[in-house]
Scaffold this motif. Structure first.
Motif, mmCIF file in Angstrom:
data_model
loop_
_atom_site.group_PDB
_atom_site.id
_atom_site.type_symbol
_atom_site.label_atom_id
_atom_site.label_comp_id
_atom_site.label_asym_id
_atom_site.label_seq_id
_atom_site.Cartn_x
_atom_site.Cartn_y
_atom_site.Cartn_z
ATOM 1 N N SER A 1 0.692 -1.133 0.010
ATOM 2 C CA SER A 1 0.010 -0.057 0.169
ATOM 3 C C SER A 1 0.432 1.153 -0.052
ATOM 4 N N GLU A 2 1.260 1.470 0.704
ATOM 5 C CA GLU A 2 2.528 3.258 1.146
ATOM 6 C C GLU A 2 3.206 2.573 -0.186
ATOM 7 N N LYS A 3 4.358 1.639 -0.576
ATOM 8 C CA LYS A 3 5.023 1.908 -1.309
ATOM 9 C C LYS A 3 4.678 2.461 -3.269
ATOM 10 N N LEU A 4 3.487 1.645 -2.774
ATOM 11 C CA LEU A 4 2.483 1.806 -4.428
ATOM 12 C C LEU A 4 1.980 3.759 -4.474
ATOM 13 N N GLY A 5 1.533 3.557 -3.336
ATOM 14 C CA GLY A 5 1.145 4.964 -2.870
ATOM 15 C C GLY A 5 2.064 6.089 -3.076
ATOM 16 N N GLU A 6 3.240 5.673 -3.628
ATOM 17 C CA GLU A 6 4.255 6.861 -3.359
ATOM 18 C C GLU A 6 4.504 6.799 -4.803
ATOM 19 N N ILE A 7 5.131 5.685 -5.466
ATOM 20 C CA ILE A 7 5.626 5.426 -6.419
ATOM 21 C C ILE A 7 4.835 5.479 -8.097
ATOM 22 N N LEU A 8 3.087 5.354 -7.801
ATOM 23 C CA LEU A 8 3.149 5.370 -9.133
ATOM 24 C C LEU A 8 2.308 7.131 -9.064
ATOM 25 N N PRO A 9 1.755 7.527 -8.291
ATOM 26 C CA PRO A 9 1.533 9.499 -8.013
ATOM 27 C C PRO A 9 2.186 9.088 -9.005
ATOM 28 N N LYS A 10 3.900 9.737 -8.412
ATOM 29 C CA LYS A 10 5.040 9.664 -8.979
ATOM 30 C C LYS A 10 5.397 9.920 -10.341
ATOM 31 N N LYS A 11 5.550 8.764 -10.674
ATOM 32 C CA LYS A 11 5.405 7.880 -11.925
ATOM 33 C C LYS A 11 4.517 8.608 -12.825
ATOM 34 N N ALA A 12 3.372 8.793 -12.619
ATOM 35 C CA ALA A 12 1.699 9.611 -13.693
ATOM 36 C C ALA A 12 2.055 11.231 -13.512
ATOM 37 N N MET A 13 3.056 11.567 -13.249
ATOM 38 C CA MET A 13 3.028 13.105 -12.564
ATOM 39 C C MET A 13 4.695 13.275 -13.409
ATOM 40 N N GLU A 14 4.879 12.534 -13.685
ATOM 41 C CA GLU A 14 6.594 12.291 -14.389
ATOM 42 C C GLU A 14 5.989 12.715 -16.009
ATOM 43 N N SER A 15 5.589 11.688 -16.293
ATOM 44 C CA SER A 15 4.923 11.433 -17.600
ATOM 45 C C SER A 15 4.406 12.874 -18.164
ATOM 46 N N LEU A 16 3.559 13.159 -17.377
ATOM 47 C CA LEU A 16 3.080 14.889 -17.989
ATOM 48 C C LEU A 16 3.964 15.841 -17.827
ATOM 49 N N GLY A 17 5.573 15.868 -16.957
ATOM 50 C CA GLY A 17 5.962 16.609 -16.508
ATOM 51 C C GLY A 17 5.409 17.343 -15.705
ATOM 52 N N ILE A 18 4.386 17.732 -14.386
ATOM 53 C CA ILE A 18 3.783 18.367 -14.158
ATOM 54 C C ILE A 18 3.900 18.358 -12.854
ATOM 55 N N THR A 19 3.759 19.008 -11.413
ATOM 56 C CA THR A 19 4.189 18.930 -10.202
ATOM 57 C C THR A 19 2.587 18.701 -9.141
ATOM 58 N N GLY A 20 3.123 17.726 -8.217
ATOM 59 C CA GLY A 20 1.727 17.842 -7.532
ATOM 60 C C GLY A 20 0.653 19.267 -8.076
ATOM 61 N N GLU A 21 0.926 19.634 -7.734
ATOM 62 C CA GLU A 21 0.682 21.003 -7.156
ATOM 63 C C GLU A 21 -0.136 21.102 -8.639
ATOM 64 N N GLU A 22 0.208 20.893 -9.986
ATOM 65 C CA GLU A 22 -0.778 21.174 -11.343
ATOM 66 C C GLU A 22 -1.079 19.930 -11.097
ATOM 67 N N VAL A 23 -1.745 18.690 -10.391
ATOM 68 C CA VAL A 23 -3.117 17.766 -10.982
ATOM 69 C C VAL A 23 -3.804 18.611 -10.650
ATOM 70 N N GLU A 24 -4.810 18.231 -10.768
ATOM 71 C CA GLU A 24 -6.684 18.780 -10.652
ATOM 72 C C GLU A 24 -6.891 17.737 -10.432
ATOM 73 N N ALA A 25 -7.687 16.916 -10.464
ATOM 74 C CA ALA A 25 -7.723 15.373 -10.657
ATOM 75 C C ALA A 25 -6.980 14.276 -10.317
ATOM 76 N N TYR A 26 -7.698 13.432 -9.722
ATOM 77 C CA TYR A 26 -7.021 11.588 -9.764
ATOM 78 C C TYR A 26 -8.107 10.908 -9.752
ATOM 79 N N GLY A 27 -7.985 9.697 -9.349
ATOM 80 C CA GLY A 27 -7.977 8.532 -9.189
ATOM 81 C C GLY A 27 -7.529 7.264 -8.849
ATOM 82 N N LYS A 28 -8.204 5.903 -8.699
ATOM 83 C CA LYS A 28 -7.432 4.766 -8.311
ATOM 84 C C LYS A 28 -7.937 3.545 -8.611
ATOM 85 N N GLY A 29 -6.909 2.587 -9.072
ATOM 86 C CA GLY A 29 -7.858 1.055 -9.174
ATOM 87 C C GLY A 29 -6.817 0.175 -9.181
ATOM 88 N N ALA A 30 -7.917 -0.991 -9.401
ATOM 89 C CA ALA A 30 -7.359 -2.236 -8.839
ATOM 90 C C ALA A 30 -7.844 -3.535 -9.786
#
Length: 194
Positions: free
Chosen positions: A56-85
């Motif tokens: 849980s904790e590891k993926l809760g850190e790794i995955l959002p970072k990877k998604a933001m990196e792919s868009l070249g944005i910071t967390g402040e620039e994220v307006e919306a989000y979600g998760k899934g399994a």
């Protein structure tokens, strides 16, 4: 239990034209998906805490970072989000839910997204390799802002195998391209879109 990630896949899109009209700004969405080993595949296990503590904790850190990196944005620039399994056929949906429906997954995700406040919307299901998952997305600060209610379809051709789980995090820099149905706040006040 040991963290076992077979691969991480990042999927992104930028939509420039929606509904036959050019968007004022492109709608930019990215999802990061981890394909992990399901140690409980093929058997019933009562205590899911080891699974939660491992992933849980590891993926809760790794995955959002990877998604933001792919868009070249910071967390402040994220307006919306979600998760899934997406759980392989020999697993229970509860196995994926155990990983993503915890504060140890959600709190790091929200913190990375500029100290977001809303609950992360989610999608969970069981499926074979190549199955799609429609990730629900909502505004990170106010779940009543309808312009950011949308979904993002993802799939990995060779996952999940029967003994795997795909855990996903999705972020976006905006809501839909041309929102015009109004916010739930306005509707609750008796003001409907014209």
């Amino acid at each position: 239990m040991e963290l076992e990630i077979r691969k991480i896949v990042t999927i992104q899109e930028e939509t420039f034209i929606e509904g036959f009209k050019k968007a004022k700004n492109p709608v930019r969405i990215a999802a990061a998906l981890a394909v992990i080993k399901n140690p409980y595949a093929g058997r019933y296990v009562e205590d899911l805490l080891p699974l939660i503590k491992t992933y849980s904790e590891k993926l809760g850190e790794i995955l959002p970072k990877k998604a933001m990196e792919s868009l070249g944005i910071t967390g402040e620039e994220v307006e919306a989000y979600g998760k899934g399994a997406l759980i392989g056929l020999d697993g229970e949906i509860e196995h994926g839910s155990a990983i993503i429906h915890t504060l140890t997954f959600g709190n790091p995700f929200r913190k990375l997204c500029g100290n977001a406040e809303t609950l992360l919307p989610s999608a969970e299901k069981r499926g074979s390799a190549g199955s799609t998952l429609d990730l629900a997305i909502k505004h990170k600060m106010d779940a009543k802002i309808r312009s950011h209610h949308m979904t993002f379809e993802v799939r990995i051709p060779d996952a999940p195998r029967n003994d795997e789980i795909i855990i996903a995090a999705v972020v976006t820099t905006s809501g839909r391209a041309h929102p015009r149905i109004g916010s739930l706040h306005k509707e609750l006040e008796g003001v409907f879109p014209s």
